[in-house]
Motif scaffolding. Structure first.
Motif, PDB file in Angstrom:
ATOM      1  N   ASP A  51       0.799  -1.450  -0.024  1.00 32.97           N
ATOM      2  CA  ASP A  51       0.008   0.133   0.120  1.00 32.97           C
ATOM      3  C   ASP A  51       0.960   1.102  -0.053  1.00 32.97           C
ATOM      4  O   ASP A  51       1.500   1.658   0.859  1.00 32.97           O
ATOM      5  CB  ASP A  51      -0.910   0.043   1.332  1.00 32.97           C
ATOM      6  N   PHE A  52       1.015   1.730  -1.240  1.00 32.95           N
ATOM      7  CA  PHE A  52       2.013   3.001  -1.144  1.00 32.95           C
ATOM      8  C   PHE A  52       1.042   4.179  -1.074  1.00 32.95           C
ATOM      9  O   PHE A  52       0.577   5.054  -2.112  1.00 32.95           O
ATOM     10  CB  PHE A  52       2.501   3.377  -2.805  1.00 32.95           C
ATOM     11  N   ASN A  53       0.500   4.392   0.282  1.00 35.00           N
ATOM     12  CA  ASN A  53      -0.587   5.280   0.574  1.00 35.00           C
ATOM     13  C   ASN A  53       0.075   6.603   0.953  1.00 35.00           C
ATOM     14  O   ASN A  53       1.273   6.855   0.455  1.00 35.00           O
ATOM     15  CB  ASN A  53      -1.321   4.930   1.756  1.00 35.00           C
ATOM     16  N   ALA A  54      -0.771   7.716   1.174  1.00 36.06           N
ATOM     17  CA  ALA A  54      -0.278   8.856   1.277  1.00 36.06           C
ATOM     18  C   ALA A  54       0.863   9.046   2.295  1.00 36.06           C
ATOM     19  O   ALA A  54       1.633   9.933   1.883  1.00 36.06           O
ATOM     20  CB  ALA A  54      -1.555   9.944   1.757  1.00 36.06           C
ATOM     21  N   ASN A  55       0.688   8.464   3.237  1.00 37.38           N
ATOM     22  CA  ASN A  55       1.692   8.451   4.357  1.00 37.38           C
ATOM     23  C   ASN A  55       3.160   8.076   3.755  1.00 37.38           C
ATOM     24  O   ASN A  55       4.494   8.532   4.065  1.00 37.38           O
ATOM     25  CB  ASN A  55       1.506   7.882   5.630  1.00 37.38           C
ATOM     26  N   CYS A  56       3.057   6.835   2.915  1.00 33.22           N
ATOM     27  CA  CYS A  56       4.220   6.166   2.547  1.00 33.22           C
ATOM     28  C   CYS A  56       4.718   7.270   1.488  1.00 33.22           C
ATOM     29  O   CYS A  56       6.192   7.391   1.116  1.00 33.22           O
ATOM     30  CB  CYS A  56       3.892   4.977   1.889  1.00 33.22           C
ATOM     31  N   PHE A  57       3.879   7.814   0.767  1.00 29.19           N
ATOM     32  CA  PHE A  57       4.273   8.845  -0.342  1.00 29.19           C
ATOM     33  C   PHE A  57       5.125   9.830   0.324  1.00 29.19           C
ATOM     34  O   PHE A  57       6.136  10.371  -0.214  1.00 29.19           O
ATOM     35  CB  PHE A  57       3.166   9.271  -0.968  1.00 29.19           C
ATOM     36  N   LYS A  58       4.394  10.329   1.452  1.00 28.93           N
ATOM     37  CA  LYS A  58       5.211  11.794   1.948  1.00 28.93           C
ATOM     38  C   LYS A  58       6.740  11.181   2.572  1.00 28.93           C
ATOM     39  O   LYS A  58       7.567  12.029   2.598  1.00 28.93           O
ATOM     40  CB  LYS A  58       4.299  11.953   3.342  1.00 28.93           C
ATOM     41  N   ALA A  59       6.768  10.099   2.948  1.00 28.93           N
ATOM     42  CA  ALA A  59       8.100   9.354   3.397  1.00 28.93           C
ATOM     43  C   ALA A  59       9.080   9.474   2.281  1.00 28.93           C
ATOM     44  O   ALA A  59      10.234   9.721   2.520  1.00 28.93           O
ATOM     45  CB  ALA A  59       8.254   7.951   4.100  1.00 28.93           C
ATOM     46  N   TYR A  60       8.657   8.884   1.192  1.00 26.43           N
ATOM     47  CA  TYR A  60       9.343   8.653  -0.219  1.00 26.43           C
ATOM     48  C   TYR A  60       9.699  10.100  -0.653  1.00 26.43           C
ATOM     49  O   TYR A  60      10.928  10.306  -1.001  1.00 26.43           O
ATOM     50  CB  TYR A  60       8.524   7.850  -1.229  1.00 26.43           C
ATOM     51  N   GLN A  61       8.845  11.131  -0.626  1.00 26.33           N
ATOM     52  CA  GLN A  61       9.167  12.471  -0.917  1.00 26.33           C
ATOM     53  C   GLN A  61      10.398  12.966  -0.187  1.00 26.33           C
ATOM     54  O   GLN A  61      11.197  13.770  -0.384  1.00 26.33           O
ATOM     55  CB  GLN A  61       8.006  13.322  -0.835  1.00 26.33           C
ATOM     56  N   ALA A  62      10.084  12.775   1.214  1.00 28.03           N
ATOM     57  CA  ALA A  62      11.014  13.188   2.225  1.00 28.03           C
ATOM     58  C   ALA A  62      12.477  12.666   1.993  1.00 28.03           C
ATOM     59  O   ALA A  62      13.601  13.463   2.070  1.00 28.03           O
ATOM     60  CB  ALA A  62      10.500  12.740   3.546  1.00 28.03           C
ATOM     61  N   VAL A  63      12.719  11.417   1.742  1.00 29.92           N
ATOM     62  CA  VAL A  63      13.803  10.844   1.142  1.00 29.92           C
ATOM     63  C   VAL A  63      14.503  11.510   0.151  1.00 29.92           C
ATOM     64  O   VAL A  63      15.823  11.722   0.064  1.00 29.92           O
ATOM     65  CB  VAL A  63      13.798   9.301   0.943  1.00 29.92           C
ATOM     66  N   PHE A  64      13.805  11.879  -0.961  1.00 28.00           N
ATOM     67  CA  PHE A  64      14.314  12.652  -1.988  1.00 28.00           C
ATOM     68  C   PHE A  64      14.477  14.005  -1.939  1.00 28.00           C
ATOM     69  O   PHE A  64      14.680  14.540  -2.924  1.00 28.00           O
ATOM     70  CB  PHE A  64      13.459  12.264  -3.466  1.00 28.00           C
ATOM     71  N   GLU A  65      14.390  14.777  -0.878  1.00 27.50           N
ATOM     72  CA  GLU A  65      14.587  15.835  -0.442  1.00 27.50           C
ATOM     73  C   GLU A  65      15.899  16.038   0.474  1.00 27.50           C
ATOM     74  O   GLU A  65      16.243  17.026   0.889  1.00 27.50           O
ATOM     75  CB  GLU A  65      13.302  16.640   0.025  1.00 27.50           C
ATOM     76  N   LEU A  66      16.113  14.651   0.874  1.00 31.23           N
ATOM     77  CA  LEU A  66      17.196  14.330   1.852  1.00 31.23           C
ATOM     78  C   LEU A  66      16.669  14.613   3.440  1.00 31.23           C
ATOM     79  O   LEU A  66      17.641  15.076   4.014  1.00 31.23           O
ATOM     80  CB  LEU A  66      18.661  15.003   1.333  1.00 31.23           C
ATOM     81  N   ARG A  67      15.442  14.713   3.356  1.00 31.14           N
ATOM     82  CA  ARG A  67      15.013  14.688   4.886  1.00 31.14           C
ATOM     83  C   ARG A  67      14.803  13.365   5.394  1.00 31.14           C
ATOM     84  O   ARG A  67      13.695  13.158   5.602  1.00 31.14           O
ATOM     85  CB  ARG A  67      13.639  15.715   4.817  1.00 31.14           C
ATOM     86  N   LEU A  68      15.920  12.857   5.888  1.00 31.99           N
ATOM     87  CA  LEU A  68      15.963  11.404   6.256  1.00 31.99           C
ATOM     88  C   LEU A  68      15.453  11.306   7.520  1.00 31.99           C
ATOM     89  O   LEU A  68      14.719  10.293   7.707  1.00 31.99           O
ATOM     90  CB  LEU A  68      17.399  10.974   6.172  1.00 31.99           C
ATOM     91  N   ASN A  69      15.423  12.093   8.285  1.00 32.46           N
ATOM     92  CA  ASN A  69      14.985  11.870   9.769  1.00 32.46           C
ATOM     93  C   ASN A  69      13.316  12.011   9.705  1.00 32.46           C
ATOM     94  O   ASN A  69      12.633  11.102  10.460  1.00 32.46           O
ATOM     95  CB  ASN A  69      15.501  12.921  10.767  1.00 32.46           C
ATOM     96  N   THR A  70      12.995  12.913   8.946  1.00 35.48           N
ATOM     97  CA  THR A  70      11.466  13.188   8.555  1.00 35.48           C
ATOM     98  C   THR A  70      10.934  11.845   8.188  1.00 35.48           C
ATOM     99  O   THR A  70       9.736  11.329   8.457  1.00 35.48           O
ATOM    100  CB  THR A  70      11.218  14.088   7.607  1.00 35.48           C
ATOM    101  N   ALA A  71      11.594  11.186   7.206  1.00 34.93           N
ATOM    102  CA  ALA A  71      11.280  10.004   6.506  1.00 34.93           C
ATOM    103  C   ALA A  71      11.065   8.882   7.571  1.00 34.93           C
ATOM    104  O   ALA A  71      10.114   7.985   7.270  1.00 34.93           O
ATOM    105  CB  ALA A  71      12.224   9.700   5.428  1.00 34.93           C
ATOM    106  N   LYS A  72      12.100   8.823   8.388  1.00 34.56           N
ATOM    107  CA  LYS A  72      12.019   7.849   9.345  1.00 34.56           C
ATOM    108  C   LYS A  72      10.954   7.812  10.337  1.00 34.56           C
ATOM    109  O   LYS A  72      10.359   7.038  10.792  1.00 34.56           O
ATOM    110  CB  LYS A  72      13.248   7.758  10.112  1.00 34.56           C
ATOM    111  N   GLN A  73      10.636   8.911  10.623  1.00 34.94           N
ATOM    112  CA  GLN A  73       9.377   9.277  11.663  1.00 34.94           C
ATOM    113  C   GLN A  73       8.130   8.850  10.628  1.00 34.94           C
ATOM    114  O   GLN A  73       7.264   8.195  11.432  1.00 34.94           O
ATOM    115  CB  GLN A  73       9.275  10.598  12.125  1.00 34.94           C
TER     116      GLN A  73
END
Length: 498
Positions: free
Chosen positions: A27-49
């Motif tokens: 399920d690539f849901n909205a929360n997963c998409f936000k994490a994925y986008q955070a990774v590709f902005e190099l906001r890695l701690n945000t992605a982890k959360q």
């Protein structure tokens, strides 16, 4: 922009419901998409959360191990720390096991997610010299992606990995990794891979797969710049990164790196100076190293500040020798030979020699104090300041330089400058002089001069002369950069026959 992205996500979910029938376990849901986008902005701690929150709410979502792997992959890219690589690589098998154990084997994500994890670790294993492990991971990723493409021909994400593998394998130099891959019967086609990545970069924004655009551009930019050394690298990178948000530190990295590698030095400096900066972004000392390079390319000696900042903040493995080499060059330009000697000693004794930049730093430091004219011309050329570089040699001839190395480099540097100025005949003359002078030395000047002559003749549609000089570049042995120069010449020969 955010509303637009969520709209695409909604469309993406609809597209997967027919014909792909994605189930809740992928399920690539909205929360997963936000994490994925955070990774590709190099906001890695945000992605982890965000990933941790997803695990609490949907513990069986098999997209989670893929997202966790993205975080580790970009953490290892930005930290460049082998000790961290050794610590984290054991997570590789566990994530694959978690996905492989998912009952939803009818989802297009089932093989895709496993292939992505394999491919990411293949690149990391190869980076640290674990070639056989890398080769096995490439084989698995390639097999999974091709199988998935047959099962789900409309699932365009498969083509990202297929394109990357084709470019990577089609342009791979002879060596341990290529031999390891050959044992598995894997080969690639560089032009096919580039065409796939270009098509994805052009078309993803018009499709329901738009959220994955930034990842495609990330890989495409680096294949153009670092693997195939394409003259289109700058134009295509700037075109395709334009629509990426300025809040992305990855965008700043991509653009500045490609600008720096392709003679757009002032633009690189401006991008690095305006890059997003706050505690939410991954620590990325390498960007200080890049700033140092860009400043020094224009002979701005404040570059020392950035190299020192890099060395003080960096806990990784690579570029330590290279940073100290550049600090030694700054000492030469200042006329401070005592400081030069201290930094040259650090090149020898500090850091590692995994990458070509650091191995070349050792060779440059061992060669002794560089001639100031030649050093200035080299730096200015790298920055794209061609007329300033040419002015360094005003009124000079080879007779003004003592020693075979310096005379050969004099011819080579002028060849490169006139080549950049598109004065082909003059460039060819200087390149030929560099070959005549340095063909029996250990330095790369003669071999690379032959490679550049091959490129000029190829551009001029003189295939026979192009073949002659490409072959000459390949046949020169026992010099610096021999593998990368020979590989580029082989690709030039291949392009002539295509």
């Amino acid at each position: 922009m955010l509303i637009k992205k969520y709209l695409f996500l909604l469309l993406f979910g609809v597209a997967l419901s027919n014909p792909f029938t994605a189930q809740a376990n992928f399920d690539f849901n909205a929360n997963c998409f936000k994490a994925y986008q955070a990774v590709f902005e190099l906001r890695l701690n945000t992605a982890k959360q965000l990933i941790a929150a997803e695990k609490r709410v949907h513990p069986d979502n098999s997209i989670v191990p893929l997202l966790e792997n993205y975080v580790d992959y970009f953490y290892l890219i930005t930290s460049d720390n082998k000790l961290e690589f050794d610590r984290l690589k054991d997570r590789y098998d566990d994530r694959l096991d978690r996905i492989e154990g998912d009952k939803d084997k009818g989802s297009p994500y089932y093989l895709y997610a496993q292939a992505e994890i394999n491919l990411q670790w293949a690149l990391l294993h190869g980076k640290y010299g674990e070639y056989f492990t890398s080769a096995k991971a490439v084989k698995r990723a390639n097999s999974m992606l091709n199988s998935n493409a047959k099962k789900f021909p409309g699932f365009h994400l498969n083509m990202k990995g297929i394109g990357l593998i084709n470019v990577f394998l089609g342009n791979m130099p002879d060596g341990v990794l290529k031999s390891a891959l050959a044992t598995f019967g894997i080969s690639g086609n560089t032009q096919k891979g580039l065409a796939i990545l270009d098509k994805l970069a052009e078309n993803l924004p018009k499709s329901s797969f738009e959220p994955f655009y930034e990842e495609v551009v990330f890989y495409y930019a680096f294949t153009l710049t670092d693997i195939v050394h394409s003259p289109q690298a700058y134009a295509k990178t700037m075109k395709f990164t334009q629509r990426i948000s300025d809040s992305s530190l990855l965008k700043s990295y991509l653009q500045s790196y490609v600008c720096l590698k392709n003679g757009h030095n002032e633009e690189a400096i401006a991008i690095l100076a305006s890059r997003p900066s706050s505690d939410v972004y991954a620590d990325f000392p390498y960007l200080d190293y890049l700033t140092g390079l860009a400043k020094l390319n224009k002979l701005d000696l404040t570059a020392a500040t950035y190299f020192n900042r890099f060395l003080q903040g960096y806990k990784g493995t690579n570029y330590i020798k290279s940073a100290n080499l550049h600090l030694s060059w700054i000492s030469i330009l200042k006329g401070d030979i005592g400081s030069y000697m201290a930094f040259a000693a650090k090149v020898k004794n500090n850091g590692y020699a995994f990458i070509e930049k650091d191995r070349q730093a050792i060779a440059d430091a061992a060669a002794g104090v560089s001639n100031t004219d030649l050093l200035k011309a080299r730096l200015l050329f790298d920055g794209g300041y061609l007329n300033r570089a040419l002015a360094v040699f005003a009124g000079k001839s080879a007779a003004d330089y003592s020693g075979l190395k310096d005379r050969t480099e004099f011819y080579y540097r002028l060849g490169r400058i006139y080549d950049g100025l598109e004065r082909d005949e003059t460039a060819l003359n200087y390149y030929q002089n560099a070959i005549n002078s340095g063909k029996n030395t250990k330095f790369y000047f003669a071999s690379n001069a032959a490679l550049q002559m091959g490129k000029i003749y190829s551009r001029l549609k003189d295939k026979e002369k192009a073949k002659t000089y490409y072959a000459m570049a390949i046949n020169m042995k026992d010099h610096e950069f021999k593998n990368s120069i020979a590989n580029e010449a082989k690709q030039g020969l291949k392009n002539l026959s295509d």
